[in-house]
Design a protein around this motif. Structure first.
Motif, mmCIF file in Angstrom:
data_model
loop_
_atom_site.group_PDB
_atom_site.id
_atom_site.type_symbol
_atom_site.label_atom_id
_atom_site.label_comp_id
_atom_site.label_asym_id
_atom_site.label_seq_id
_atom_site.Cartn_x
_atom_site.Cartn_y
_atom_site.Cartn_z
ATOM 1 N N ARG A 1 0.837 -1.208 0.000
ATOM 2 C CA ARG A 1 0.000 0.000 0.000
ATOM 3 C C ARG A 1 0.871 1.258 0.000
ATOM 4 O O ARG A 1 0.594 2.215 -0.739
ATOM 5 C CB ARG A 1 -0.929 0.000 1.220
ATOM 6 C CG ARG A 1 -2.110 -0.933 1.106
ATOM 7 C CD ARG A 1 -3.030 -0.775 2.300
ATOM 8 N NE ARG A 1 -4.188 -1.642 2.164
ATOM 9 C CZ ARG A 1 -5.287 -1.317 1.487
ATOM 10 N NH1 ARG A 1 -5.349 -0.155 0.864
ATOM 11 N NH2 ARG A 1 -6.305 -2.165 1.408
ATOM 12 N N ALA A 2 1.898 1.274 0.828
ATOM 13 C CA ALA A 2 2.764 2.463 0.915
ATOM 14 C C ALA A 2 3.467 2.725 -0.414
ATOM 15 O O ALA A 2 3.509 3.850 -0.911
ATOM 16 C CB ALA A 2 3.785 2.296 2.042
ATOM 17 N N LEU A 3 4.023 1.666 -1.014
ATOM 18 C CA LEU A 3 4.717 1.857 -2.287
ATOM 19 C C LEU A 3 3.723 2.173 -3.394
ATOM 20 O O LEU A 3 4.028 2.948 -4.312
ATOM 21 C CB LEU A 3 5.514 0.601 -2.643
ATOM 22 C CG LEU A 3 6.378 0.719 -3.910
ATOM 23 C CD1 LEU A 3 7.391 1.856 -3.769
ATOM 24 C CD2 LEU A 3 7.092 -0.592 -4.209
ATOM 25 N N GLY A 4 2.502 1.598 -3.320
ATOM 26 C CA GLY A 4 1.494 1.914 -4.320
ATOM 27 C C GLY A 4 1.162 3.385 -4.333
ATOM 28 O O GLY A 4 0.874 3.965 -5.391
ATOM 29 N N ARG A 5 1.190 3.999 -3.165
ATOM 30 C CA ARG A 5 0.866 5.421 -3.111
ATOM 31 C C ARG A 5 2.079 6.290 -3.455
ATOM 32 O O ARG A 5 1.951 7.271 -4.176
ATOM 33 C CB ARG A 5 0.355 5.791 -1.731
ATOM 34 C CG ARG A 5 0.161 7.291 -1.575
ATOM 35 C CD ARG A 5 -0.886 7.660 -0.586
ATOM 36 N NE ARG A 5 -1.039 9.098 -0.536
ATOM 37 C CZ ARG A 5 -1.713 9.822 -1.431
ATOM 38 N NH1 ARG A 5 -2.321 9.211 -2.423
ATOM 39 N NH2 ARG A 5 -1.794 11.123 -1.328
ATOM 40 N N MET A 6 3.265 5.939 -2.962
ATOM 41 C CA MET A 6 4.451 6.765 -3.183
ATOM 42 C C MET A 6 5.197 6.400 -4.463
ATOM 43 O O MET A 6 5.962 7.200 -4.986
ATOM 44 C CB MET A 6 5.402 6.632 -1.989
ATOM 45 C CG MET A 6 4.931 7.372 -0.750
ATOM 46 S SD MET A 6 4.884 9.165 -1.009
ATOM 47 C CE MET A 6 3.111 9.436 -1.038
ATOM 48 N N GLY A 7 4.999 5.200 -4.991
ATOM 49 C CA GLY A 7 5.709 4.786 -6.199
ATOM 50 C C GLY A 7 5.498 5.715 -7.373
ATOM 51 O O GLY A 7 6.468 6.125 -8.027
ATOM 52 N N PRO A 8 4.240 6.075 -7.687
ATOM 53 C CA PRO A 8 4.046 7.019 -8.802
ATOM 54 C C PRO A 8 4.734 8.358 -8.567
ATOM 55 O O PRO A 8 5.222 8.990 -9.521
ATOM 56 C CB PRO A 8 2.517 7.175 -8.853
ATOM 57 C CG PRO A 8 1.995 5.904 -8.274
ATOM 58 C CD PRO A 8 2.967 5.533 -7.195
ATOM 59 N N SER A 9 4.790 8.798 -7.330
ATOM 60 C CA SER A 9 5.478 10.052 -7.020
ATOM 61 C C SER A 9 6.981 9.910 -7.259
ATOM 62 O O SER A 9 7.625 10.798 -7.818
ATOM 63 C CB SER A 9 5.207 10.457 -5.574
ATOM 64 O OG SER A 9 5.769 11.716 -5.304
ATOM 65 N N ILE A 10 7.532 8.751 -6.840
ATOM 66 C CA ILE A 10 8.952 8.493 -7.087
ATOM 67 C C ILE A 10 9.209 8.388 -8.593
ATOM 68 O O ILE A 10 10.206 8.903 -9.115
ATOM 69 C CB ILE A 10 9.385 7.204 -6.367
ATOM 70 C CG1 ILE A 10 9.312 7.414 -4.840
ATOM 71 C CG2 ILE A 10 10.786 6.788 -6.777
ATOM 72 C CD1 ILE A 10 9.574 6.158 -4.031
ATOM 73 N N LEU A 11 8.285 7.734 -9.304
ATOM 74 C CA LEU A 11 8.407 7.629 -10.758
ATOM 75 C C LEU A 11 8.403 8.996 -11.409
ATOM 76 O O LEU A 11 9.191 9.269 -12.326
ATOM 77 C CB LEU A 11 7.263 6.777 -11.304
ATOM 78 C CG LEU A 11 7.188 6.665 -12.840
ATOM 79 C CD1 LEU A 11 8.420 5.961 -13.385
ATOM 80 C CD2 LEU A 11 5.912 5.956 -13.255
ATOM 81 N N LEU A 12 7.532 9.877 -10.943
ATOM 82 C CA LEU A 12 7.441 11.224 -11.500
ATOM 83 C C LEU A 12 8.750 11.975 -11.320
ATOM 84 O O LEU A 12 9.315 12.525 -12.275
ATOM 85 C CB LEU A 12 6.296 11.988 -10.841
ATOM 86 C CG LEU A 12 6.193 13.481 -11.192
ATOM 87 C CD1 LEU A 12 5.935 13.659 -12.677
ATOM 88 C CD2 LEU A 12 5.094 14.146 -10.367
#
Length: 1303
Positions: free
Chosen positions: A714-725
């Motif tokens: 859940r944590a990576l699902g939410r922050m992953g797109p931000s890290i990708l950006l």
């Protein structure tokens, strides 16, 4: 009584002598036509003195046939049928002296004709008594010797004579002939005075005064010589070439100085942005005033029926909860963005997989990094500044290669300044008899120095143009380096004479010494040499290409020994009250390496500080001061120090992998990469780690009943797109730099892009796995850093008896171990105080106004940003080279030599000769030599100071048979062109071409340069011309001149630009020529021709990709525009600050500008992502002060989402990047390196401050006003469910440990 015969003879002789003396000298008592004033030689005054004429006021006589023949051949047909007042011995002396002058002035027929007319008339004119009056004689036996006389010359002839000679060049040295024949005279009276001054060894053997005819009554005397030939005469027999005559030159095109547009004192850009901003402020004031007036009218017209109930911001949490249940949930974003949903699901699956198989994930990550790091076996650091800052395919690099290949590398110069400026009163004279005696000895010690390793001396490494003598440019070389030639009483006059006539004091290497290279600190034209405050000596050594390592090692060995010797001599100078500064060719590289070693400790300390802080700060949300005080054992479990260490290790792993990858690909590293990349990746990596950890803590609260892998997912699902950006925009921004030709920037960009991409990959895999491990450790109650130790306590999951379920009160177990707080003080401050404050209407207006004003100032400062990199900044602050460079700028009166190099010019053909030459009648009007001569006359725009040493002119002039000591046929012993048909002439008709041209060229280049034939090519042009016998052409040659003294980076940049302009002009006027300029410093300043455009292209391209990527990943063009504009404002403000704090634009700062884009994106991307997909649980707590939600109320929704973004990630941005970077940057303030203090500390400090202010202040406000559409978070189950879950777990906490004002 009869006298003996010998006595009678002696008595007669005595009588005759006495009678002669009593009669006195035959002075010029009669002044009339046909009568002489002096005639014949009567002896000399000393054993080594020149013969002096006899006074003779008798009638002119008919010369002998031989004398008349010789007189006509030298002085012209006008002497064919006239009487004369000279004898054979006088004419022989005249002819000898005229030949010496001819070697210097033969290139200009008018000057030569006037010179010959003056002295032929003075020596042999039958009307000599009309214009010559003997005024002083001395007896010599029975005769008298003329020692002084008056010579009347009209003002018209004197002026014409001087004007015809003042611009004539002495080709062998590129100097002005007037320096040699006229002592540097500035007008005709000075010229005549110099010609007439008595000079026992070189010049007139008796004093000739040139009184002005109008100054006194000269009775029957009158001027005779007249009709001076102008140098721009229409008669081709007398017309001089443009090089020697201003009047013969074509007019060059006017150079439009590349100046900036100004309005008054302000650059146009600055003026424009100020006007625009002022207009904006005026409109804003009108809008605010209108809004207030309208509100007051509405308030007065509508009675208040109900009193509004106000709430303090600190007490709005209960109201927020009521709003949520009253329908606020219906106003939050409900639509999902498909790309965000896909990314969320993908990262969630990735996170769960990595968390379920942590050992495999970590092992695989380490294995991949290890494989990439194998490239370190090919690791190499590029330290050659040429290969660092110049693209190998650039014109400058190719031109340097061409020059070095054909002419050899530029000389190695070892230079010393002896300066008298140690006294409080300021600089004083440096020359004295004792100082010169000591300095002669110093130079002798340098010349005789032998290296301890192999015994090399100066003779083994120096440049020897004639094959024998070393080139040493020093006052001592006026006297062959021998102090015994200096007279204790007249030493100053001796040196001054050599300065006035350098050709009379030629050094052993045969080329005249220019005073501007020998003395400094005084006015060369108006002050004597005794006023000089600096003495300069330059030892010129041969340089070698890297392909000759043995020879190169030899000269470097000698330079190291000389450097040691000069350090000792500097102590001797200090004892004498003087100061010595010096530089050897290897000194700069040594000092730069010393600087790097000095910086290494500071850089490492900076990294350690950042690493340590990041490791401690990661646990700030779970380990608070109150927890440590209440339950220190639990704090040991909740600590995340080891997690922070792993995060730092991942940063280092990404750097190692990137370096290994590109090293394997053959991309060399640079010192900039070693010092900057870890700093850059740490800024990016630590922020992502903070975001992941903080989000994971929130998930622990909202979904505490799920398994660890699910929570991690859940944590990576939410922050992953931000890290990708952030990672994608930064990687693309840096990757753009890899397209730049400049190797230092290109290699840095490649390494940075690779490190950022690899770091992001490791963070969403390896770090996530370690995060899951860490959470399992916490829930198992094991201690941080020592996980094998399990702490037990009341209510823990592993109490003394092994029981317990790990719920309330335990040290580990469930996510809510006793006393764990959901948010720290920073998050609470942002949520309750900071975010509502900046998002108020008045605050937003003020913030937008202030930041736009700052942006306006930044734009206004852009035109003031200077270009260049002063060598002194790159040196350690205690380097001895700093004083050397200071002295070089302050005291060296000559500019660096520059060459205009021709490529593949068929100079054996007539047309190409005419495109090159400048001293012959048929040379093209805009030939290479003529253009360079004209450019020399406007040094303020051309930066050309010296006349051009033109090999083609000197070679063709050397063929002149009148220069009997020059071109001599080795077979016959006669002048080469003596009997040639057509005869040698200035029209180039009959001059050699093809194979004959090359044959004579070989002979010329092998001829030694002597005072009798200064046009010979061995010393001056021995390495200036390359001959191609096979193709009968000249594949390479150069025309040497020199720049004006260059005393600033701007001077160097402008002189290079001017040289480029001149070479382009030469090619345009002469289509058959291919020409480029070359000087040793050009290669380092080539970057400045395009660096401003390059910087704009890099930043503009990066901003374009940022807009594209943010628009695609965030699903909103408006939000993407806001982020892009914010990053542009950050970069602009940083560059504006650079202008204010003295940071110039160069390759080093260009790297920092690229970094500004990347770091700016990192600061902004997470907030923008959180704004586009706000956390539901955070959004629902938005305070009522942000405005009531309502259908279509987009402004309110944007404000609430901006508030949620700040609350969600603002703390991570502040603690993860801002504080980490500030700590690291502050350590750099203690560096001893000026370049680090200027180009890293100042720029990075400005970057961190401006990026943090824009990301945490301006961006949320701009998003609340102009942000795009919001989307529902695909990873959220709904705000209410999450909130109830958190409440359920909070209800399990003991009352005494629950301390929250949230509910």
């Amino acid at each position: 009584m009869r006298w003996p015969s010998w006595a009678q003879s002696l008595s007669l002789a005595t009588l005759l002598t006495t009678t002669a003396i009593a009669a006195g000298p035959d002075l010029t008592t009669i002044h009339e036509a046909g009568r002489c004033a002096l005639r014949g030689h009567c002896g000399s005054q000393s054993l080594f003195g020149s013969s002096l004429p006899c006074p003779d006021n008798g009638l002119a006589e008919t010369p002998s046939d031989d004398l008349r023949k010789n007189l006509v051949s030298v002085c012209g047909d006008a002497w064919a049928d006239t009487k004369v007042c000279c004898k054979e011995e006088q004419f022989d002396t005249l002819q000898s002296n005229l030949k010496k002058a001819q070697n210097i002035i033969a290139a200009c027929p008018a000057c030569k004709t006037n010179f010959y007319d003056l002295f032929c008339t003075f020596t042999c004119s039958p009307d000599q008594s009309l214009f010559v009056n003997v005024t002083q004689t001395v007896p010599k036996g029975a005769k008298f010797l003329v020692t002084e006389l008056d010579h009347l010359v009209s003002d018209d002839f004197g002026t014409g004579f001087y004007d015809s000679c003042k611009d004539v060049k002495f080709g062998a040295t590129g100097g002005r002939a007037m320096e040699f024949i006229g002592g540097g005279a500035k007008n005709f009276t000075q010229f005549l005075k110099y010609l007439g001054d008595k000079k026992p060894f070189l010049g007139s053997p008796f004093q000739i005064d040139f009184p002005r005819p109008s100054s006194n009554d000269f009775g029957d005397m009158d001027t005779v010589v007249s009709d001076p030939k102008p140098c721009n005469s229409t008669d081709e027999r007398y017309k001089c070439a443009c090089v020697d005559c201003e009047g013969s030159c074509p007019a060059l095109e006017k150079v439009e100085v590349a100046g900036e547009c100004h309005v008054g004192l302000l650059p146009c850009l600055s003026f424009a942005v100020i006007i625009i901003y002022s207009t904006f402020i005026a409109l804003l004031v009108l809008v605010v005033v209108g809004h207030i007036a309208r509100a007051n009218m509405r308030r007065s017209a509508t009675p208040r029926l109900l009193q509004d109930t106000t709430h303090d911001d600190d007490d709005e949490d209960d109201v927020d909860t009521i709003r949520m249940s009253a329908g606020y949930a219906s106003e939050r974003p409900a639509k999902q963005y498909f790309l965000n949903t896909y990314c969320n699901l993908a990262f969630s699956r990735l996170g769960r997989t990595c968390a379920r198989f942590p050992a495999i994930t970590v092992s695989a990550s380490v294995l991949v990094v290890a494989l990439l790091s194998l490239g370190w076996l090919r690791f190499a650091i590029e330290t050659d500044p040429v290969r660092l800052w110049v693209a190998p395919d650039s014109d400058a690099a190719q031109e340097k290669h061409f020059f070095d290949t054909n002419f050899g590398p530029f000389f190695r110069a070892e230079q010393a300044f002896l300066v008298n400026d140690t006294h409080p009163g300021g600089a004083g004279p440096v020359l004295s008899y004792d100082t010169l005696k000591w300095w002669f000895d110093v130079e002798n010690r340098v010349a005789t120095l032998k290296t301890p390793e192999n015994g090399y001396s100066l003779k083994d490494v120096c440049y020897k143009p004639t094959g024998a003598a070393c080139v040493i440019q020093s006052v001592t070389q006026y006297f062959g380096g021998s102090f015994s030639q200096l007279d204790k009483d007249d030493w100053a006059e001796q040196i001054q004479d050599c300065v006035d006539t350098p050709v009379s004091c030629l050094p052993d290497f045969g080329q005249p010494l220019v005073i501007q290279r020998l003395l400094g600190g005084y006015n060369y034209s108006s002050e004597p040499i005794t006023k000089a405050s600096a003495l300069v000596t330059t030892w010129v050594n041969t340089n070698y290409n890297p392909t000759s390592p043995h020879e190169l090692a030899k000269v470097e060995e000698w330079e190291r020994s000389t450097q040691t010797l000069l350090l000792e001599i500097s102590k001797e100078a200090k004892e004498r009250g003087l100061r010595l500064s010096f530089n050897t060719e290897i000194s700069l590289e040594q000092e730069l390496n010393k600087n790097t070693n000095t910086d290494a400790g500071i850089v490492i300390l900076s990294y350690i500080v950042m690493f340590f802080y990041a490791s401690l700060a990661l646990g700030s949300t779970t380990v608070t001061v109150s927890l440590i005080l209440r339950n220190p054992r639990q704090a040991l479990v909740q600590s995340k120090f080891s997690l922070g260490i792993v995060g730092i290790i991942i940063v280092l792993m990404s750097v190692a992998a990137s370096v290994g990858l590109f090293a394997a690909l053959g991309v060399k590293a640079t010192l900039i990469i070693a010092e900057v990349i870890p700093f850059l990746v740490l800024a990016v990596g630590v922020d992502n780690i903070f975001l992941l950890v903080h989000e994971f803590e929130r998930v622990n609260i909202s979904h505490a009943d799920e398994s660890v892998p699910d929570r991690v997912g859940r944590a990576l699902g939410r922050m992953g797109p931000s890290i990708l950006l952030s990672a994608s925009t930064e990687t693309v921004a840096f990757a753009l730099g890899a397209a730049v030709g400049m190797p230092a920037v290109r290699n840095f960009a490649a390494y940075a892009a690779g490190a950022v991409a690899i770091n992001a990959g490791l963070q969403v895999t390896m770090f996530v796995a370690v995060l899951a491990w860490n959470q399992e450790r916490v829930e198992a109650g094991r201690m941080d850093c020592v996980p094998c130790v399990t702490l037990t306590g009341k209510g823990s999951n592993r109490d003394v008896n092994g029981g317990g379920n790990g719920m309330p009160g335990g040290y580990g177990g469930a996510p809510f171990s006793g006393g764990l707080e959901e948010e720290g003080w920073l998050s609470r401050f942002i949520r309750k105080t900071y975010a509502p404050a900046i998002l108020g209407d008045r605050a937003r207006v003020a913030i937008i106004t202030i930041f736009l004003g700052i942006f306006t100032v930044g734009l206004a400062l852009l035109p003031t940003l200077e270009l260049g990199l002063d060598q002194r900044i790159a040196l350690p602050q205690d380097s001895h080279l700093i004083s050397y460079f200071n002295d070089l700028y302050d005291y060296f009166g000559a500019g660096p030599p520059t060459y205009f190099v021709t490529q593949n010019v068929n100079a054996t053909a007539r047309h190409e000769q005419q495109e090159l030459c400048g001293r012959f009648g048929t040379c093209e009007a805009f030939s290479l030599a003529n253009i360079l001569e004209q450019e020399r006359k406007r040094p303020e725009v051309s930066f050309i100071a010296d006349a051009t040493a033109s090999w083609v002119d000197d070679f063709l002039g050397w063929l002149n048979p009148q220069l009997e000591e020059c071109c001599v046929d080795p077979k016959t012993g006669k002048p080469c062109f003596e009997d040639r048909e057509p005869a040698w002439n200035i029209s180039l008709s009959g001059m050699p071409q093809g194979q004959e041209f090359l044959d004579y060229m070989h002979l010329w280049l092998d001829s030694p340069t002597t005072p009798e034939c200064p046009l010979a090519g061995q010393a001056t042009y021995g390495d200036a011309v390359v001959l191609d016998e096979k193709h009968l052409t000249i594949p390479a040659s150069h025309f040497r001149t020199a720049h004006t003294p260059l005393r600033s980076q701007q001077d160097f940049i402008q002189s290079y630009a001017s040289a480029r302009r001149i070479s382009k002009s030469i090619e345009e006027h002469n289509p058959g020529l291919k020409v480029f300029p070359y000087s040793k410093f050009y290669i380092f300043f080539d970057q400045y021709a395009t660096i401003a455009k390059l910087a704009m292209a890099l930043v503009g391209g990066a901003l374009g990709f940022i807009l594209l990527i943010t628009t695609v990943l965030l699903g909103s063009l408006a939000t993407g525009l806001v982020v892009t504009i914010t990053v542009a404002m950050i970069v602009t403000d940083v560059v504006g600050t650079m202008s204010l704090v003295g940071v110039s634009l160069n390759a080093v700062s260009l790297v920092n500008v690229v970094i500004c884009v990347g770091i700016g994106v990192e600061f902004c991307a997470h907030i923008a992502r959180s704004f586009s997909t706000p956390s539901a649980s955070v959004l629902e707590r938005a305070p009522s002060s942000l405005g009531p939600p309502g259908p279509g109320s987009g402004v309110v929704t944007r404000k609430a989402r901006a508030w949620a973004a700040l609350v969600n990630v603002g703390g991570s941005v502040f603690s993860g990047i801002t504080i980490t970077k500030l700590l690291g940057v502050f350590v750099l303030a203690f560096t001893r390196s000026k370049i680090f203090e200027v180009y890293y500390f100042r720029v990075w400090l400005a970057l961190v401050i401006w990026a943090a202010l824009h990301a945490l202040v301006f961006l949320p406000v701009a998003l609340s006003l102009l942000g795009g559409q919001g989307y529902a978070d695909a990873g959220s189950d709904g705000g209410l469910e999450q909130d109830l879950a958190s409440r359920r777990y909070r209800a399990l906490l003991p009352e005494e440990e629950y301390d929250s004002d949230e509910y």
